[in-house]
Design an enzyme around this catalytic site. Structure first.
Site, PDB file in Angstrom:
ATOM      1  N   ARG A 113       4.245  -3.750  17.558  1.00  0.00           N
ATOM      2  CA  ARG A 113       5.044  -3.518  16.365  1.00  0.00           C
ATOM      3  C   ARG A 113       5.581  -4.880  15.965  1.00  0.00           C
ATOM      4  NH1 ARG A 113       7.214   1.012  14.360  1.00  0.00           N
ATOM      5  NH2 ARG A 113       6.994   2.278  16.219  1.00  0.00           N
ATOM      6  N   LYS A 139       2.445   4.392   1.485  1.00  0.00           N
ATOM      7  CA  LYS A 139       2.601   4.917   2.849  1.00  0.00           C
ATOM      8  C   LYS A 139       2.426   6.428   2.757  1.00  0.00           C
ATOM      9  CE  LYS A 139       5.463   4.742   7.014  1.00  0.00           C
ATOM     10  NZ  LYS A 139       5.134   6.037   7.521  1.00  0.00           N
ATOM     11  N   PHE A 199      -7.468   2.602   5.272  1.00  0.00           N
ATOM     12  CA  PHE A 199      -6.669   1.401   5.027  1.00  0.00           C
ATOM     13  C   PHE A 199      -7.030   0.205   5.895  1.00  0.00           C
ATOM     14  CE2 PHE A 199      -4.005   4.042   7.856  1.00  0.00           C
ATOM     15  CZ  PHE A 199      -3.727   3.153   8.888  1.00  0.00           C
ATOM     16  N   GLU A 202       0.867  -1.192   0.000  1.00  0.00           N
ATOM     17  CA  GLU A 202       0.000   0.000   0.000  1.00  0.00           C
ATOM     18  C   GLU A 202       0.890   1.224   0.000  1.00  0.00           C
ATOM     19  OE1 GLU A 202      -2.269  -0.101   3.608  1.00  0.00           O
ATOM     20  OE2 GLU A 202      -3.560  -1.719   2.938  1.00  0.00           O
ATOM     21  N   LYS A 207       7.522  -1.404   6.776  1.00  0.00           N
ATOM     22  CA  LYS A 207       7.492  -0.117   6.058  1.00  0.00           C
ATOM     23  C   LYS A 207       8.805   0.077   5.314  1.00  0.00           C
ATOM     24  CE  LYS A 207       8.491   2.307  10.373  1.00  0.00           C
ATOM     25  NZ  LYS A 207       8.179   3.376  11.289  1.00  0.00           N
ATOM     26  N   ARG A 267      -2.304   9.699  11.061  1.00  0.00           N
ATOM     27  CA  ARG A 267      -3.093   8.485  11.216  1.00  0.00           C
ATOM     28  C   ARG A 267      -4.297   8.788  12.096  1.00  0.00           C
ATOM     29  NH1 ARG A 267      -0.442   2.739  12.864  1.00  0.00           N
ATOM     30  NH2 ARG A 267      -2.282   1.445  12.668  1.00  0.00           N
ATOM     31  N   GLU A 276      -5.565   7.500   6.905  1.00  0.00           N
ATOM     32  CA  GLU A 276      -4.525   8.519   6.977  1.00  0.00           C
ATOM     33  C   GLU A 276      -5.148   9.803   6.404  1.00  0.00           C
ATOM     34  OE1 GLU A 276      -1.587   7.550   8.290  1.00  0.00           O
ATOM     35  OE2 GLU A 276      -0.176   9.111   7.683  1.00  0.00           O
TER      36      GLU A 276
HETATM   37  P1  ATP Z   1       6.515   6.611  10.953  1.00  0.00           P
HETATM   38  O1  ATP Z   1       7.437   7.391  11.828  1.00  0.00           O
HETATM   39  O2  ATP Z   1       7.186   5.912   9.848  1.00  0.00           O
HETATM   40  O3  ATP Z   1       5.293   7.381  10.535  1.00  0.00           O
HETATM   41  P2  ATP Z   1       5.155   5.307  13.118  1.00  0.00           P
HETATM   42  O4  ATP Z   1       6.028   4.969  14.282  1.00  0.00           O
HETATM   43  O5  ATP Z   1       4.205   6.434  13.271  1.00  0.00           O
HETATM   44  O6  ATP Z   1       6.055   5.437  11.830  1.00  0.00           O
HETATM   45  P3  ATP Z   1       4.661   2.767  12.026  1.00  0.00           P
HETATM   46  O7  ATP Z   1       3.710   1.696  12.280  1.00  0.00           O
HETATM   47  O8  ATP Z   1       6.059   2.427  12.250  1.00  0.00           O
HETATM   48  O9  ATP Z   1       4.248   4.060  12.816  1.00  0.00           O
HETATM   49  O10 ATP Z   1       4.464   3.229  10.518  1.00  0.00           O
HETATM   50  C1  ATP Z   1       3.178   3.288  10.053  1.00  0.00           C
HETATM   51  C2  ATP Z   1       2.665   4.724  10.026  1.00  0.00           C
HETATM   52  O11 ATP Z   1       2.544   5.118   8.684  1.00  0.00           O
HETATM   53  C3  ATP Z   1       1.292   4.783  10.608  1.00  0.00           C
HETATM   54  O12 ATP Z   1       1.309   5.204  11.949  1.00  0.00           O
HETATM   55  C4  ATP Z   1       0.522   5.730   9.707  1.00  0.00           C
HETATM   56  O13 ATP Z   1       0.506   7.040  10.239  1.00  0.00           O
HETATM   57  C5  ATP Z   1       1.328   5.800   8.450  1.00  0.00           C
HETATM   58  N1  ATP Z   1       0.694   5.183   7.260  1.00  0.00           N
HETATM   59  C6  ATP Z   1       0.661   5.748   6.058  1.00  0.00           C
HETATM   60  N2  ATP Z   1       0.101   4.957   5.154  1.00  0.00           N
HETATM   61  C7  ATP Z   1      -0.250   3.830   5.797  1.00  0.00           C
HETATM   62  C8  ATP Z   1      -0.859   2.614   5.383  1.00  0.00           C
HETATM   63  N3  ATP Z   1      -1.197   2.403   4.123  1.00  0.00           N
HETATM   64  N4  ATP Z   1      -1.036   1.665   6.328  1.00  0.00           N
HETATM   65  C9  ATP Z   1      -0.683   1.863   7.607  1.00  0.00           C
HETATM   66  N5  ATP Z   1      -0.099   2.984   8.040  1.00  0.00           N
HETATM   67  C10 ATP Z   1       0.125   3.970   7.157  1.00  0.00           C
END
Ligand code: ATP
Length: 588
Positions: free
Chosen positions: A417, A252, A342, A250, A423, A257, A302
């Protein structure tokens, strides 16, 4: 229940950081706690009154607390301030002052946990013009009847400075041992916590209904579910290696979020750190119900700022304009957004967490009707490296950060996690392999152009085992003048007189902050460090890890709580990863 029992436990807990000892103190406390107060005890242990998502803040200022101490002790404000300056802990200063109390109260009422809790709750709820006077009246009524040690903890809770260093897992260990006799049962409690984000409620259920009650724990609409998080990877090769033959990719998106809880016209929005952010997005509240085909549903999406003319995604920073209380209408038209769905976590009274990704995605597409404002996150099924590369390219060209890769048959793992979601970001191809989200713990004043602002910030990672913030680097590059102004403004509210006890650093900063603000940095590499405290003793004795040539990326991560910052475990993984790359390169 007598408040002195709780105050006693607090004092014992303050003397240790060891998890086993903390657990033992908790077990002893829970054994003495009547069922009807256990949730209150659990919140108070964390310095809270209710779960975070309810947004109940005590917000008592030091000045007001000092006036209340003076009122109930008869000791002048100046003297209290002097005592406070000596140690930098107003709770402690109050206990010293109250020992010297010149006024005696003849009719001392017993202080119970219930009374303290109810009074604190009233204080949190008071608003309006006379609120300061009312708050002071409530505080001094408690202080009048409290022993010095009780008073010190009441004040720490009021001021938000109670830091016992107990992580949620330690509280759950204590609950599992007390109510089931077996620490292993924490896993079952964890599930209940992950679907409710409410540790007090979990405590209440285990105390009143035992394990059976916990096993029957259900998702409730308008109670946020703790989000599933992803592991990071560096390359398409690594993706194929870890995900197998066929998986979903998907976009990102680089936005905020959001977890949407919807029933008819009622919509509540929770951020990634489960704060209620409904008021920032009136346009979502108005428009979303028309696109949803379900009676009750919990969805994840998102929110992304877009360029209205081209439809292109804009960077996360653009959403900052929505974080305002006033003239939100103007922000809505100036900074348009789309909501990109999503996942679906709950649908018409049934949890969807156990369904595999593919089933959830199908259901999501059925529930959410697309239009200009509402979208499904672009997704394809991939089977090889080339397909991933091509989709990654498309994603970046349309303004996204990279890809999320998801295993087709795996459930939604709330609150963890793991490797079922990975990612792959564009920056992962840079030297360090990833950006880090770090907590601003201190600062050094600037010189030259930066005089009067902070020139360099001291940053920390989160050590989740200890619930501390360990210094990892100083950063002074990557800031524009606007960034420096904005950071100075935000951080001025967070300055503390003394270093917060959760901060673990040897540095002598000019100012220390409450560890709250998270910013994003990149760096050229992670090195061993004799000075910094991140991952101390993990790789080498008496040595920590530090970032080399760190640089601010321009992103203030307002949606992240300090506890969501990069952990030492993640830094160690990156450190080992970079070692491996160097090793592989040498062999080529
Ligand atoms: P990051 O700092 O990379 O945003 P994070 O610590 O907030 O990471 P992670 O689970 O590591 O969280 O990365 C997923 C994040 O990416 C989610 O919190 C969300 O905000 C964002 N995101 C964007 N697109 C998507 C998607 N298609 N599916 C899930 N999460 C997504």
């Amino acid at each position: 229940m007598e408040f002195s029992i709780l105050a006693d436990t607090f004092s014992k807990m303050e003397t240790t950081r060891k998890r086993l000892e903390l657990t033992q103190h908790l077990v002893e406390l829970f054994e003495k706690t009547p069922q009807q107060v256990i949730s209150k005890i659990v919140y108070l242990l964390q310095g809270k009154l209710r779960p975070d998502f309810e947004g109940i803040e005590l917000g008592v200022a030091e000045k007001l607390a000092i006036r209340a101490i003076s009122k109930s002790s008869g000791i002048p404000i100046k003297k209290i301030e002097t005592e406070y300056r000596k140690g930098g802990d107003l709770g402690h200063a109050a206990s010293v002052i109250l020992e010297q109390k010149t006024q005696t109260t003849f009719l001392m009422e017993d202080i119970t946990v219930e009374r303290v809790y109810e009074t604190l709750f009233k204080i949190a709820k008071i608003g309006g013009t006379r609120s300061q006077d009312m708050k002071m009246k409530y505080i001094s009524s408690l202080l009048n009847d409290a022993t010095p040690i009780e008073a010190s903890f009441i004040l720490k809770i009021l001021l938000g400075t109670l830091r016992l260093g107990i992580a949620e897992n330690t509280v759950m260990d204590g609950l599992a041992i007390t109510f089931t006799g077996n620490k292993e049962n924490r896993k079952i409690l964890e599930h209940a916590y992950n679907v409710s984000s409410d540790l007090g409620k979990v405590a209440e259920v285990i105390a009143s209904k035992g394990l059976e009650g916990i096993e029957a724990f259900q998702i409730e609409l308008f109670n946020p579910i703790r989000p599933m998080l992803a592991d990071r990877i560096r390359s398409e090769e690594e993706a194929v290696e870890k995900m197998g033959e066929k998986f979903a990719a998907e976009y990102k998106l680089d936005g905020e979020r959001v977890q949407l809880h919807i029933e008819g016209q009622k919509v509540v929005l929770f951020s990634r750190s489960l704060e209620n952010i409904t008021s920032y997005y009136p346009d979502i509240i108005e428009k979303i119900p028309k696109s949803i085909q379900a009676d009750k549903v919990i969805l994840e999406a998102e929110i992304v700022a877009i360029n209205e003319n081209s439809g292109e995604f804009l960077p996360f920073q653009e959403l900052m304009h929505r974080r305002r209380k006033y003239r939100i209408e103007k922000a809505i038209s100036q900074y348009p957004i789309t909501v990109n769905f999503f996942d679906v976590l709950y649908y018409n009274e049934t949890s969807c967490l156990e369904l595999g990704y593919e089933q959830r995605r199908k259901l999501l597409e059925k529930i959410v009707k697309e239009n200009d404002f509402v979208k499904h996150v672009p997704m394809i099924i991939v089977t090889n490296k080339n397909e991933i590369e091509e989709f990654l390219e498309n994603s970046i060209n349309s303004g996204c950060e990279g890809l999320m890769l998801k295993m087709l048959d795996k459930p939604y793992q709330a609150g963890s996690r793991g490797s079922h979601w990975l990612k792959l970001k564009r920056e992962y191809r840079n030297e360090l392999g990833d950006s880090l989200d770090l907590v601003v713990i201190g600062a050094f004043f600037g010189k030259g152009r930066r005089t009067g602002r902070y020139g360099t910030l001291l940053l920390a990672t989160y050590e989740d085992d200890q619930d501390t913030f360990t210094s990892i680097c100083k950063v002074g590059t990557g800031f524009t003048d606007d960034d420096l102004d904005q950071l100075y403004q935000i951080l001025s509210d967070k300055v503390t007189i003394k270093k917060n006890p959760r901060i673990d650093s040897n540095m002598e900063a000019d100012v220390w902050f409450e560890p709250e603000l998270v910013i994003e940095v990149v760096a050229s590499e992670i090195t061993l460090s004799p000075i910094h405290k991140a991952a101390r003793d993990e790789i080498r004795k008496n040595t920590g890890l530090a970032l080399r040539f760190p640089k601010f990326t321009g992103k203030i991560r307002i949606e992240k709580a300090a506890e969501d910052a990069s952990t030492n475990e993640e830094v160690i993984t990156l450190y080992k990863g970079q070692k491996k790359i160097a090793h592989d390169k040498n062999r080529m």
